[in-house]
Motif scaffolding. Structure first.
Motif, PDB file in Angstrom:
ATOM      1  N   THR A  49     -24.633  75.835  -3.734  1.00 13.91           N
ATOM      2  CA  THR A  49     -24.135  75.919  -2.355  1.00 13.91           C
ATOM      3  C   THR A  49     -24.923  74.343  -1.456  1.00 13.91           C
ATOM      4  N   LEU A  50     -23.085  73.713  -1.433  1.00 16.54           N
ATOM      5  CA  LEU A  50     -23.494  72.956  -1.172  1.00 16.54           C
ATOM      6  C   LEU A  50     -23.023  72.498   0.446  1.00 16.54           C
ATOM      7  N   TYR A 103     -14.434  69.407  -2.791  1.00 20.37           N
ATOM      8  CA  TYR A 103     -14.304  69.503  -4.044  1.00 20.37           C
ATOM      9  C   TYR A 103     -14.855  69.559  -4.996  1.00 20.37           C
ATOM     10  N   VAL A 104     -16.313  69.662  -4.914  1.00 24.85           N
ATOM     11  CA  VAL A 104     -17.449  69.836  -5.939  1.00 24.85           C
ATOM     12  C   VAL A 104     -17.259  71.176  -6.311  1.00 24.85           C
ATOM     13  N   ILE A 105     -17.357  71.982  -5.357  1.00 23.92           N
ATOM     14  CA  ILE A 105     -17.324  73.454  -5.225  1.00 23.92           C
ATOM     15  C   ILE A 105     -16.408  73.757  -6.002  1.00 23.92           C
ATOM     16  N   GLU A 106     -14.937  73.722  -5.293  1.00 22.36           N
ATOM     17  CA  GLU A 106     -14.038  73.999  -5.476  1.00 22.36           C
ATOM     18  C   GLU A 106     -13.665  73.668  -7.204  1.00 22.36           C
ATOM     19  N   ASN A 107     -14.249  72.557  -7.683  1.00 29.43           N
ATOM     20  CA  ASN A 107     -14.434  72.276  -9.294  1.00 29.43           C
ATOM     21  C   ASN A 107     -15.859  72.817 -10.023  1.00 29.43           C
ATOM     22  N   TRP A 108     -16.431  73.090  -9.131  1.00 31.08           N
ATOM     23  CA  TRP A 108     -17.989  73.981 -10.310  1.00 31.08           C
ATOM     24  C   TRP A 108     -17.574  74.130 -11.498  1.00 31.08           C
ATOM     25  N   ILE A 120     -19.506  62.711  -7.728  1.00 30.99           N
ATOM     26  CA  ILE A 120     -20.229  62.184  -6.566  1.00 30.99           C
ATOM     27  C   ILE A 120     -20.868  61.150  -6.238  1.00 30.99           C
ATOM     28  N   MET A 121     -21.408  60.017  -7.318  1.00 36.18           N
ATOM     29  CA  MET A 121     -21.337  58.919  -7.442  1.00 36.18           C
ATOM     30  C   MET A 121     -20.820  57.692  -7.058  1.00 36.18           C
ATOM     31  N   TRP A 122     -19.272  57.973  -6.883  1.00 34.38           N
ATOM     32  CA  TRP A 122     -18.399  57.232  -6.623  1.00 34.38           C
ATOM     33  C   TRP A 122     -18.504  57.660  -5.236  1.00 34.38           C
ATOM     34  N   ARG A 123     -17.909  58.918  -4.555  1.00 33.62           N
ATOM     35  CA  ARG A 123     -17.869  59.451  -3.621  1.00 33.62           C
ATOM     36  C   ARG A 123     -18.490  58.545  -2.485  1.00 33.62           C
TER      37      ARG A 123
END
Length: 172
Positions: A49-50, A103-108, A120-123
């Motif tokens: 849950t982000l 994006y992270v949730i949709e691609n988990w 995450i690091m890049w963004r």
């Protein structure tokens, strides 16, 4: 009438280098403990849950008592000395952070832990959401959660030969 405007000096919350180092270390431990608890909650629920509030909590725990803006996005522009990159405006920080988390949730379930962690690091570096504290302490805590959750899910599966991958994942 002259163009006069008062400009208050921003006080340093901790000026003693030893006291600052001790506070940073204590905050890092508290932040790490909170990240572990959050990760365990994710694992129990089966999916992360982000939320923006999670990122702000991580930042607040890292800089509590050190920076007066702990737990808040930067309200204005920021420059990165020695870099050609111009991070997004202060007005756009929350929107870009929300897009990152979406994006992270949709691609988990579709992407690897390495991919999501790298994203995450890049963004976060691209957005540069905080006036201070954009360094590894915030990113490490997020990456820990993503990697641990993803590898734990990975460990539940077996490869084509029937070998349980849990032992391999545990080595990470």
């Amino acid at each position: 009438m002259s163009d006069r405007k008062s400009e208050a000096e921003i006080p340093t919350l901790i000026s003693d280098p030893t006291e600052l180092a001790e506070k940073e270390a204590a905050n890092a431990l508290e932040q790490f403990d909170w990240a572990i608890e959050e990760t365990e909650r994710w694992l129990a629920e089966g999916k992360p849950t982000l939320r923006v509030s999670m990122l702000l909590t991580l930042h607040r725990k890292a800089l509590d008592g050190i920076d007066r803006h702990a737990g808040n996005f930067r309200p204005a522009a920021v420059t990165i000395r020695g870099s050609k990159h111009n991070p997004v405006s202060g007005d756009d920080v929350a929107r870009y952070v929300e897009e990152m988390l979406d994006y992270v949730i949709e691609n988990w379930d579709e992407q690897t832990a390495i991919h999501l962690s790298s994203y995450i690091m890049w963004r976060l570096n691209w957005i540069h959401p905080f006036a201070d504290g954009n360094g590894l302490h915030v990113e490490d805590a997020i990456l820990h959660g993503v990697v641990r959750s993803s590898w734990t899910n990975f460990a539940r599966h077996e490869d084509d030969s029937g070998t349980n991958l849990g032992k391999q994942a545990a080595l990470l």
